[in-house]
Design a protein around this motif. Structure first.
Motif, short mmCIF file in Angstrom:
data_model
loop_
_atom_site.label_atom_id
_atom_site.label_comp_id
_atom_site.label_asym_id
_atom_site.label_seq_id
_atom_site.Cartn_x
_atom_site.Cartn_y
_atom_site.Cartn_z
N ASP A 40 -4.77 9.44 8.10
CA ASP A 40 -5.32 10.23 7.00
C ASP A 40 -5.18 11.73 7.23
O ASP A 40 -5.79 12.52 6.54
CB ASP A 40 -6.79 9.87 6.78
N ASP A 43 1.45 13.51 8.60
CA ASP A 43 2.38 12.39 8.59
C ASP A 43 2.98 12.22 9.98
O ASP A 43 2.78 13.03 10.88
CB ASP A 43 3.48 12.63 7.56
N THR A 69 4.98 2.03 3.28
CA THR A 69 4.78 3.26 2.52
C THR A 69 6.03 4.13 2.42
O THR A 69 6.00 5.17 1.78
CB THR A 69 3.63 4.08 3.12
N SER A 97 0.88 -1.14 9.79
CA SER A 97 -0.32 -0.37 9.47
C SER A 97 -1.41 -1.36 9.04
O SER A 97 -1.49 -2.46 9.59
CB SER A 97 -0.03 0.68 8.40
N VAL A 100 -5.99 -1.17 4.53
CA VAL A 100 -6.70 0.02 4.04
C VAL A 100 -5.72 1.13 3.72
O VAL A 100 -5.74 1.72 2.62
CB VAL A 100 -7.73 0.49 5.10
N ILE A 101 -4.84 1.45 4.66
CA ILE A 101 -3.89 2.54 4.46
C ILE A 101 -2.85 2.18 3.41
O ILE A 101 -2.52 2.98 2.53
CB ILE A 101 -3.21 2.91 5.80
N GLU A 103 -2.68 -0.54 1.08
CA GLU A 103 -3.07 -1.03 -0.25
C GLU A 103 -4.13 -0.16 -0.91
O GLU A 103 -4.00 0.27 -2.06
CB GLU A 103 -3.57 -2.47 -0.11
N ARG A 104 -5.20 0.16 -0.14
CA ARG A 104 -6.30 0.91 -0.74
C ARG A 104 -5.93 2.37 -0.97
O ARG A 104 -6.27 2.94 -2.00
CB ARG A 104 -7.54 0.81 0.15
N TRP A 105 -5.23 2.97 -0.02
CA TRP A 105 -4.93 4.40 -0.12
C TRP A 105 -3.60 4.69 -0.81
O TRP A 105 -3.44 5.75 -1.41
CB TRP A 105 -4.91 5.05 1.26
N ASN A 106 -2.63 3.78 -0.68
CA ASN A 106 -1.30 4.05 -1.22
C ASN A 106 -0.89 3.12 -2.36
O ASN A 106 0.23 3.22 -2.86
CB ASN A 106 -0.26 3.98 -0.09
N SER A 107 -1.77 2.20 -2.74
CA SER A 107 -1.52 1.31 -3.88
C SER A 107 -0.23 0.51 -3.73
O SER A 107 0.49 0.25 -4.70
CB SER A 107 -1.47 2.12 -5.19
#
Length: 322
Positions: A40, A43, A69, A97, A100-101, A103-107
């Motif tokens: 978060d 990069d 991603t 990863s 959370v990172i 699916e939840r954050w990057n759709s």
């Protein structure tokens, strides 16, 4: 394999652009490797681009680039660029990863992580040869991609792994495994799965370190990190497999219920002391040595933010060992 000693960069708590002088000192302090992370904050590539110029001579690695991603062709382009900038001192670490990172954050759907890591590794390895990539995989279609500028040095690829399936994959289809959130005894559990895939595999371990004599402060910070990570399903399943499921169940239940305070209180000191290296610098060195004795070939320290990061980096540096 050369004896290596790594550090996680950039350092939390200071702007990246202000860290040049500290980066430049790391080789003299005995560090051989700089490995990035990607969650978060920054990069995985930017800090290493700067490190290639600020700390020439050190090996650089990503730990890790999530395979969901970025497209595989883009990963290959970034790896080729960093290999060129570092004159062949770059290692590409790939991993699934977490949900959370991804699916939840990057759709992005977090589906078939094992297959996606395997297929991305195969695609990128082929692309880095400079040849046209034509083989389609289960989760990725090649489409005839070819790197416009292929790297002039081989780019090792390593895979982040937790449980047996991915650990075996790392041994079979990459140059080694990147492991994290485990104790020296846990290293003895996971390493044989990697070596089953072939000899001379590198084992990179991210080790969380806090050189301070203030045990209460260290454990308080360690509890927050443990609760934030080990309640994520992939890490929870990992520690279930390692045998900590029953011990961590009260933490997980409280966290799921939204009671953060109770979740932190439910984490025993013994768990913190297993997973977080803390204490006087000499004590930290002893614990890091235990990881190496258990099978880690490249310890990569993550210095937990607490006070002056530069001083902490110096306190646990190889050159400062008694």
């Amino acid at each position: 394999m050369d004896k290596r000693f790594g550090l996680t960069v950039p350092f939390v708590g200071a702007p990246l652009a202000s860290q040049r002088d500290l980066f430049a000192d790391l080789g003299d302090l005995g560090y051989t490797d700089l490995w990035s992370s990607e969650a978060d904050a920054y990069d995985a590539f930017t800090a290493l681009v700067l490190a290639s110029q600020w700390a020439p001579g050190l090996r650089l690695g990503t730990a890790i680039v999530p395979v969901f991603t970025r497209g595989a062709a883009v990963i290959a382009q970034s790896a080729a660029a960093l290999s060129e900038l570092s004159q062949g001192r770059f290692v590409l670490g790939l991993g699934s990863s977490s949900d959370v990172i991804v699916e939840r954050w990057n759709s992005v759907p977090f589906e078939h992580p094992y297959r996606r890591v395997r297929d991305t590794a195969r695609y990128v390895r082929a692309a880095l040869t400079g040849e046209k990539v034509t083989a389609d995989h289960e989760t990725i279609r090649a489409g005839g991609f070819r790197l416009g500028i292929a790297p002039s040095h081989p780019v090792p690829i390593m895979l982040a792994a937790l449980r047996p399936g991915m650990l075996r994959l790392a041994g079979q289809e990459s140059d080694g495994a990147i492991i994290t959130w485990l104790s020296p005894d846990d290293v003895r559990t996971v390493v044989p799965y990697v070596h089953a895939g072939g000899p001379d595999k590198e084992i990179v371990a991210r080790i969380f370190v806090l050189p301070t004599g203030d045990a209460d402060a260290a454990r308080a910070l360690g509890r927050r990190m443990i609760a934030q990570y080990l309640t994520i399903p992939v890490y929870g399943a990992f520690h279930d497999w390692l045998g900590r499921g029953e011990t961590l169940a009260p933490m997980s239940a409280a966290w799921k219920a939204g009671d953060r305070k109770a979740a932190l209180a439910a984490i025993p000191d013994a768990i913190v002391d297993e997973l977080i290296v803390h204490g006087a610098p000499s004590r930290c060195h002893e614990r890091i040595d235990a990881y190496v004795e258990a099978g880690v070939t490249t310890p990569v320290l993550y210095v937990i933010p607490f006070g002056d990061p530069g001083q902490a980096v110096r306190d646990v540096a190889p050159a400062t060992r008694p």
